[in-house]
Scaffold this motif. Structure first.
Motif, short mmCIF file in Angstrom:
data_model
loop_
_atom_site.label_atom_id
_atom_site.label_comp_id
_atom_site.label_asym_id
_atom_site.label_seq_id
_atom_site.Cartn_x
_atom_site.Cartn_y
_atom_site.Cartn_z
N ARG A 276 0.85 -1.19 0.00
CA ARG A 276 0.00 0.00 0.00
C ARG A 276 0.88 1.23 0.00
O ARG A 276 2.09 1.15 0.25
CB ARG A 276 -0.91 0.01 1.23
CG ARG A 276 -0.16 0.26 2.56
CD ARG A 276 -1.13 0.36 3.72
NE ARG A 276 -0.49 0.67 4.99
CZ ARG A 276 -0.33 1.91 5.49
NH1 ARG A 276 -0.75 2.95 4.80
NH2 ARG A 276 0.23 2.09 6.67
N GLN A 277 0.30 2.40 -0.28
CA GLN A 277 1.10 3.61 -0.21
C GLN A 277 1.51 3.86 1.24
O GLN A 277 0.70 3.75 2.15
CB GLN A 277 0.35 4.83 -0.77
CG GLN A 277 -0.93 5.22 -0.05
CD GLN A 277 -2.15 4.53 -0.63
OE1 GLN A 277 -2.03 3.61 -1.45
NE2 GLN A 277 -3.34 4.96 -0.23
N ALA A 278 2.78 4.21 1.44
CA ALA A 278 3.31 4.45 2.79
C ALA A 278 2.90 5.85 3.24
O ALA A 278 3.68 6.81 3.20
CB ALA A 278 4.82 4.30 2.80
N LEU A 279 1.65 5.97 3.67
CA LEU A 279 1.09 7.28 4.02
C LEU A 279 0.17 7.11 5.23
O LEU A 279 -0.70 6.25 5.25
CB LEU A 279 0.30 7.83 2.84
CG LEU A 279 -0.29 9.23 2.99
CD1 LEU A 279 0.80 10.28 3.22
CD2 LEU A 279 -1.11 9.60 1.75
N HIS A 280 0.38 8.00 6.23
CA HIS A 280 -0.36 7.89 7.49
C HIS A 280 -0.70 9.30 7.98
O HIS A 280 0.17 10.16 8.10
CB HIS A 280 0.52 7.18 8.52
CG HIS A 280 -0.07 7.11 9.89
ND1 HIS A 280 -1.21 6.40 10.19
CD2 HIS A 280 0.33 7.69 11.07
CE1 HIS A 280 -1.49 6.52 11.48
NE2 HIS A 280 -0.58 7.31 12.03
N ALA A 281 -1.99 9.53 8.26
CA ALA A 281 -2.44 10.81 8.82
C ALA A 281 -2.14 10.82 10.31
O ALA A 281 -2.90 10.30 11.11
CB ALA A 281 -3.93 11.00 8.55
N ILE A 282 -1.03 11.43 10.68
CA ILE A 282 -0.49 11.27 12.03
C ILE A 282 -1.04 12.28 13.04
O ILE A 282 -1.15 11.98 14.23
CB ILE A 282 1.05 11.36 12.01
CG1 ILE A 282 1.64 10.92 13.36
CG2 ILE A 282 1.53 12.74 11.60
CD1 ILE A 282 3.14 10.74 13.34
N ARG A 283 -1.45 13.47 12.57
CA ARG A 283 -1.87 14.51 13.52
C ARG A 283 -3.06 15.28 12.97
O ARG A 283 -3.14 15.57 11.78
CB ARG A 283 -0.72 15.47 13.80
CG ARG A 283 -1.04 16.58 14.80
CD ARG A 283 0.21 17.35 15.21
NE ARG A 283 -0.14 18.49 16.04
CZ ARG A 283 -0.34 19.73 15.57
NH1 ARG A 283 -0.18 19.99 14.28
NH2 ARG A 283 -0.66 20.72 16.39
N LEU A 284 -3.98 15.59 13.88
CA LEU A 284 -5.18 16.36 13.54
C LEU A 284 -5.41 17.40 14.63
O LEU A 284 -5.36 17.08 15.81
CB LEU A 284 -6.38 15.42 13.44
CG LEU A 284 -7.75 16.04 13.15
CD1 LEU A 284 -7.79 16.58 11.72
CD2 LEU A 284 -8.86 15.01 13.34
N GLU A 285 -5.63 18.63 14.21
CA GLU A 285 -5.90 19.71 15.18
C GLU A 285 -7.04 20.56 14.65
O GLU A 285 -7.07 20.94 13.48
CB GLU A 285 -4.66 20.57 15.39
CG GLU A 285 -4.86 21.70 16.41
CD GLU A 285 -3.60 22.50 16.64
OE1 GLU A 285 -2.62 21.92 17.14
OE2 GLU A 285 -3.59 23.71 16.29
N LEU A 286 -8.00 20.87 15.54
CA LEU A 286 -9.15 21.68 15.14
C LEU A 286 -9.78 22.35 16.35
O LEU A 286 -9.54 21.96 17.49
CB LEU A 286 -10.18 20.80 14.41
CG LEU A 286 -10.67 19.54 15.12
CD1 LEU A 286 -11.84 19.84 16.07
CD2 LEU A 286 -11.10 18.49 14.11
N ALA A 287 -10.57 23.36 16.06
CA ALA A 287 -11.38 23.99 17.11
C ALA A 287 -12.70 23.23 17.18
O ALA A 287 -13.39 23.04 16.17
CB ALA A 287 -11.63 25.46 16.78
N HIS A 288 -13.05 22.77 18.37
CA HIS A 288 -14.27 21.98 18.54
C HIS A 288 -15.47 22.81 18.06
O HIS A 288 -15.60 23.98 18.39
CB HIS A 288 -14.44 21.62 20.02
CG HIS A 288 -15.51 20.62 20.27
ND1 HIS A 288 -16.85 20.97 20.32
CD2 HIS A 288 -15.46 19.28 20.46
CE1 HIS A 288 -17.57 19.89 20.55
NE2 HIS A 288 -16.76 18.84 20.64
N PRO A 289 -16.37 22.20 17.26
CA PRO A 289 -17.47 22.97 16.67
C PRO A 289 -18.50 23.48 17.66
O PRO A 289 -19.31 24.35 17.32
CB PRO A 289 -18.10 21.96 15.70
CG PRO A 289 -17.73 20.62 16.23
CD PRO A 289 -16.37 20.80 16.82
N PHE A 290 -18.50 22.98 18.89
CA PHE A 290 -19.46 23.44 19.90
C PHE A 290 -18.80 24.28 20.99
O PHE A 290 -19.26 25.37 21.32
CB PHE A 290 -20.19 22.24 20.53
CG PHE A 290 -21.25 22.63 21.51
CD1 PHE A 290 -22.46 23.14 21.08
CD2 PHE A 290 -21.04 22.48 22.87
CE1 PHE A 290 -23.45 23.51 21.99
CE2 PHE A 290 -22.01 22.84 23.79
CZ PHE A 290 -23.23 23.36 23.34
#
Length: 323
Positions: A276-290
């Motif tokens: 498979r492609q050697a790709l990994h979504a390692i980090r996610l950052e967001l402002a909580h919608p509520f």
């Protein structure tokens, strides 16, 4: 499944003369302009008690607007008991560490067994949310973090944040070739002109920007940390191929695997076995919608990429003259 919506507000002085749909979008920001326009056209919006069906109708200060509508089931798919690696969940969002091999949406060749089917089983009420709350995708064999909205309001906020580039998405990838330093690929992407299952850099395509930096260099490969500004289909895979550094194992853009010369049988087995492609979504950052609290998550590198990285390090140590 349906949900009753009942909203009420009053037109302000600054909104006098505006279009009805524009004003409702300001008054009720939890709902998209498309949904508001649909409510107006289907007779679900009242101004001073009178049904209004024209989105362009002008409004006046002091008028009372009311929405009486039903949220209908949006997703026509079967709920299926599929294991999900949920790293965070509350009443508004779910953050998932997606495994390799899991398709996000049903489509040609994947009518079920998808993340969407799994979400409908895990949270049945999510069928009221467009696309079962999925606001961004990962390719079938890309692993890592995704955020899903559990309500229409949360989805509206997350989609807007994504479009405003307020959601941080970082990836780890292993590419062929040695990259000396980081950089940015700012090239438009669209469907390949002849290969309809492929994407490509196309001069009149949709804008796409990928930032990358070097995390680790090997004899003939590089481990990268990447950050997206946009979210086009296959974006990282296409951009890396465009600059001559295809992802290891990519079945679409990399062609036949080509291990470097002089490798051990153990390395050859690991390298050729990476399918498979050697790709990994390692980090996610967001402002909580509520709550609007800034939240961040990290997903451990999956075992197959850890094994590949270990093999690349050992190969580099065994061939220092080529490094």
């Amino acid at each position: 499944m349906t949900q009753e919506i009942n909203l009420k507000s009053e037109i302000t002085a600054t909104q006098t003369g505006q279009r009805l749909d524009q004003t409702l979008a300001e008054l009720f920001p939890d709902y998209s302009r498309t949904r508001i326009k649909e409510w107006i056209q289907t007779g679900s919006v009242y101004v001073d008690g009178v049904v209004q069906t024209k989105p362009r109708e002008k409004v006046l200060e002091g008028q009372e607007v009311q929405v009486e509508a039903m949220l209908q089931e949006e997703t026509k798919a079967e709920a299926q008991a599929i294991d999900l690696n949920i790293v965070y969940e509350d009443d508004h969002i779910i953050v998932i560490n997606k495994q390799a091999g899991l398709v996000v949406h049903p489509g040609a060749g994947n009518s079920d067994g998808t993340l969407l089917n799994a979400l409908l089983h895990h949270c049945p009420a999510i069928e009221l949310v467009p696309r079962a709350g999925i606001v961004h995708r990962l390719d079938k064999d890309t692993t890592g973090l995704m955020v899903v909205a559990k309500t229409v309001e949360a989805q509206t906020h997350l989609v807007a944040a994504l479009q405003a580039r307020e959601i941080v998405r970082e990836y780890e990838a292993i590419v062929q070739g040695t990259i000396i330093s980081g950089g940015t690929v700012d090239e438009p992407i669209d469907r390949h002109p002849t290969k309809r299952t492929h994407m490509a850099v196309v001069h009149n395509g949709k804008p796409a920007v990928t930032h990358y930096r070097v995390a680790e260099k090997y004899r003939a490969h590089t481990r990268l940390r990447l950050r997206l500004e946009s979210g086009r289909t296959h974006q990282i895979r296409v951009h890396m191929a465009h600059i001559g550094h295809v992802l290891v194992g990519d079945p679409v853009y990399a062609g036949r695997p080509r291990p470097p010369k002089g490798v051990t049988p153990e390395f050859f087995e690991v390298y050729m076995g990476f399918k498979r492609q050697a790709l990994h979504a390692i980090r996610l950052e967001l402002a909580h919608p509520f709550t609007f609290e800034v939240m961040s998550w990290q997903a451990p590198i999956p075992e197959d990429m850890v094994t590949l990285t270990r093999a690349l390090r050992e190969d580099t140590k065994a061939n220092p003259a080529d490094y």
